[in-house]
Each structure stands twice: as C-alpha cells, then as structure tokens.
Write an enzyme that holds these catalytic residues in place. Structure first.
Site, short mmCIF file in Angstrom:
data_model
loop_
_atom_site.label_atom_id
_atom_site.label_comp_id
_atom_site.label_asym_id
_atom_site.label_seq_id
_atom_site.Cartn_x
_atom_site.Cartn_y
_atom_site.Cartn_z
CG HIS A 57 -1.76 -0.99 1.55
ND1 HIS A 57 -1.42 -2.12 2.23
CD2 HIS A 57 -3.07 -1.11 1.23
CE1 HIS A 57 -2.48 -2.91 2.32
NE2 HIS A 57 -3.48 -2.32 1.71
CG ASP A 60 1.81 -1.22 3.29
OD1 ASP A 60 1.07 -0.80 4.19
OD2 ASP A 60 1.50 -2.12 2.48
CD GLU A 184 -7.99 -8.19 -1.56
OE1 GLU A 184 -7.07 -7.47 -1.96
OE2 GLU A 184 -7.90 -8.91 -0.55
CD GLU A 220 -7.48 -12.11 1.56
OE1 GLU A 220 -6.92 -11.07 1.18
OE2 GLU A 220 -7.75 -12.34 2.75
CG ASP A 258 -9.68 -10.96 6.97
OD1 ASP A 258 -9.35 -12.08 6.56
OD2 ASP A 258 -9.32 -9.89 6.45
CG ASP A 260 -5.75 -11.91 6.43
OD1 ASP A 260 -6.36 -12.26 5.41
OD2 ASP A 260 -5.67 -10.71 6.79
CG ASP A 290 -3.49 -10.33 2.09
OD1 ASP A 290 -2.76 -10.08 3.07
OD2 ASP A 290 -4.51 -9.67 1.81
C1 GLT Z 1 -5.89 -5.61 4.15
C2 GLT Z 1 -6.88 -6.63 3.63
C3 GLT Z 1 -6.34 -7.39 2.50
C4 GLT Z 1 -6.12 -6.53 1.29
C5 GLT Z 1 -5.05 -5.56 1.46
C6 GLT Z 1 -5.00 -4.66 0.26
S1 GLT Z 1 -5.10 -4.73 2.94
O1 GLT Z 1 -4.91 -6.23 4.90
O2 GLT Z 1 -7.23 -7.51 4.70
O3 GLT Z 1 -7.12 -8.48 2.15
O4 GLT Z 1 -5.67 -7.37 0.27
O5 GLT Z 1 -5.56 -3.43 0.46
MN MN Z 2 -6.08 -9.51 0.35
#
Ligand code: GLT
Ligand code: MN
Length: 388
Positions: A57, A60, A184, A220, A258, A260, A290
């Site tokens: 970003h 970042d 996204e 994602e 979320d 991740d 990600d």
């Molecule tokens: C954020 C989000 C991600 C996105 C990023 C891009 S930022 O961390 O959870 O899924 O891909 O803006």
């Molecule tokens: Mn993402």
C-alpha cells in the site's frame, strides 16, 4: 523427498504483501506482540527467499502526509533495494481505510470532499505504482460499506464508486500508464457490510464501468470463506471471465472474522483445488499470498517460507493427481456419458430446437448411472496423504 526440497525460484512468481510482514500482531483486543519490520527489510527478506515480487500500500512505504521530498527520497531508497536484491513490485494499492477521514467510506463516502480526497490519494498512489514498476493496481474497499442501512442508498454508493473508478481509468489512460486495476471483494469487516462482497458482484460491477477491459478481480481465499463460499469456484468464475488479474492466497475458517491464515493451513483440499485451477488453466499472473503470522509468532518469516513450500508441494500433488491412471480413467469414464449428444446445444437453429423437443429420454435410465464419487474423493485424499 524430491531433490529440490521445494525451494522457490523466481519463475514460480511468488509475491507477498509487505503489510503481511509488517503485521505486528495487534487485534481489537490486544496490543502488538512483534516489532514492525521496515519496508526495505521486508523487501530484502522476501528477495532472499527467492520471491519474485512484493505488494504494497502507498502508506506501507510512504507515511501518510509525508512531504514530496521525503517521498522521493524513500522511492529512491526502495528502487535501489529492488535492484540490489532483484525483486519487483508486482502489485500496488492505496490505503483508503486507516485514517479516520475514511471512517464512513472513501469512494462511497456521502461527502464529495472525502471522495475527491480519496481519488486524489489514489492518483498519487498510481503515479507511485508506475514509478515502482507495478502493473497491477488493487482496490480493496475496506471502508466501503455500512453498519446502518438507513445511512446510505447502496445504489448511490455504487454510483459514487463507479464515478471515481471511471475517472481513475481515464487518468491512467491520459498518462499513458501501463496499469490495470483489480478489485478485491470482501463481504464484511471492518464494516458491518461491505459493498462488492463477492467475485460475482465485482464481475457485474466491472461491466457497468466505462473501461471494463482495464478492470479485473483479485479474489482472496479468506474473504470468500468469510461469506461461506467455495474459493475454488470463486477463483474459477473470475478466471472463466478473463478477469483473474491476480490472487490472494491464504487460509480461513468459514463464516468468521478475517483470520488471514497461512495458505493451506486450514483446508488442504481446498488449497489443492485452488492450486490445480491455477496450474490446469495456465494462470499467468503472480501467486500472491496475503496472510500474516499468528499473533503468537515471534518469527515473522516462517509463514512466508511455508506458504511457498505448501504451494510447491501441492503443485506436485496436482501432478500426481493428473498423472494417476486410476483417477484419470475414472474421470474419463465419468466424463464420457452420452458422447453423441455432447455439444448438441452449442449452436442454435430452429431445426436443432425442433429435434431437441422431439428427442426421447429415459430419465430412469439416466438416473441409474453410477457415479463413484466416494472412490474418486478417496483417491484424492490418498494423493494428499502421500499414499498414492
Ligand atoms: C488488508 C486486507 C487485504 C487486502 C489488502 C489490500 S489490505 O490487509 O485484509 O485483504 O488485500 O488493500
Ligand atoms: Mn487480500
């Protein structure tokens, strides 16, 4: 174990968001558990691991509100690091969610001044992306949503979003930049409901834009599973539409906040099919991850190493699946029913319609067809467990 020990090479085109590494383990209930890593150290560490690229970003790498002189100095430093370490900026995006100015949306704020501020920020971010050499520019609308439906007409919000994206597409064209946009989707979090929650909704939205060919999707895994959907199918729909410009692979338990998680850490079968899809259909974009380390983790690099390693192991499993004669014979058998009828509806004619209307079927016989999916699924399970 194969001789290469699943070591990544540049040709694998792996990339990580540097925000993943900069994640300090903060969550809504607890403070940071790790130190933040500088952008240069993220880039260096990724390059040392043979990553092809990194994603970032604007903020970042360049602090919000930095002077133009400071910005230029940072860009010089980063470009030197990129060339010294041999790594590319593959995807760039804009932070339009952290600062309180975006608290009720960036492009979907009901205040035109906020929308213009966001558009201006993205224009600067686009200039930066081009300077950094990125060719994909992502829009993740983290604040584009609502908690209070009474506050905003979703059709007006869509219109504001569309107006900004159309303007930004024109900006890219007018500058002669070689840059594609990628949206996204995410169903919720940090907003109660986010606009453009799924691949399907983004696809439909893209076709309302002035330059649909410039805009694709960055799906994602985690965001898809937060909506309770199947990542394999969602990625496939984007690919089938020619819109899979890039990907964010990770892991996630369904219908939760979320998480991740690291790619493959939650559902290996699903990770297998995502990998298979990208390989079988010769996806040529970067393999972007990600995820972020667990909050309990003090080594921020372990998840990087294992994301790539899991992908490379799954790549071999895909080959094993595609080369296994029992599996392939079974698939051939499953896909060879009624060969004379295959493609009958591919071309319409009045004659074909009349023929189809007159065709005699035996539904009982069709229903009696054997579909040994238990066996097929077991064979896949055994491939994944290393028995086959
Ligand atoms: C954020 C989000 C991600 C996105 C990023 C891009 S930022 O961390 O959870 O899924 O891909 O803006
Ligand atoms: Mn993402």
């Amino acid at each position: 174990m194969p001789s290469h020990f699943y070591a990544p090479i540049k040709e694998d085109r792996f990339a990580f968001g540097i925000w993943c590494l900069q994640n300090r383990g903060r969550d809504p209930f607890g403070d940071q558990t790790r130190k933040e890593i500088s952008a240069v150290d993220c880039i260096k560490g990724l390059a040392q691991r043979n990553c092809y690229g990194f994603e970032y970003h604007d903020n970042d790498i360049i602090p919000f509100g930095a002077t133009p002189a400071r910005r230029d100095e940072i860009v010089r430093e980063l470009k030197k690091a990129m060339s010294d370490f041999d790594i590319k900026a593959t995807m760039a995006t804009t932070n339009t969610f952290y600062h309180p100015v975006f608290k009720d949306g960036a492009f979907t704020s009901s205040d035109p001044a906020v929308r213009l501020f966001s558009t201006q920020k993205v224009m600067h971010s686009i200039d930066l992306a081009v300077e950094m050499g990125a060719e994909i520019f992502v829009f993740w609308g983290g604040r584009e949503g609502v908690e209070v439906d009474a506050s905003k007409d979703p059709i007006s919000a869509s219109g504001w979003f569309r107006e900004s994206l159309n303007f930004l597409c024109e900006y890219v064209i007018s500058q002669g930049y070689n840059l594609k946009f990628s949206i996204e989707p995410k169903p919720n979090e940090p907003r109660g409901d986010l606009f453009l929650p799924t691949v399907g909704s983004v696809l439909a939205f893209i076709h309302t834009l002035d330059h649909p060919a410039m805009v694709g999707i960055n799906p994602e895994t985690a965001h898809i599973k937060m909506a309770g959907l199947n990542p394999y199918h969602e990625f496939a729909q984007a690919l089938d539409s020619g819109k899979l410009f890039d990907v964010h692979l990770n892991g996630q338990k369904p219908l939760r906040f979320d998480q991740d998680l690291t790619f493959g850490s939650d559902d290996l079968k699903e990770a297998f099919f995502t990998t298979k899809l990208l390989l079988d259909h010769k996806y040529s974009g970067t393999i972007g991850f990600d995820a972020h380390p667990y909050r309990t983790e003090s080594d921020p690099w372990d998840f990087v190493d294992r994301s790539m390693r899991t992908y490379l192991i799954l790549r071999e499993k895909v080959k094993a699946f595609n080369d296994n004669s029992e599996i392939q014979d079974l698939l051939k058998e499953l896909n060879s029913a009624s060969p004379a009828l295959n493609g009958f509806t591919a071309k319409f004619s009045k004659d074909a319609a009349a023929k189809l209307k007159a065709m005699a079927f035996d539904p009982e016989a069709l229903a009696a067809r054997k579909l040994p999916y238990e066996r097929l699924d077991q064979l896949l399970t055994e491939v994944l467990l290393g028995v086959l």
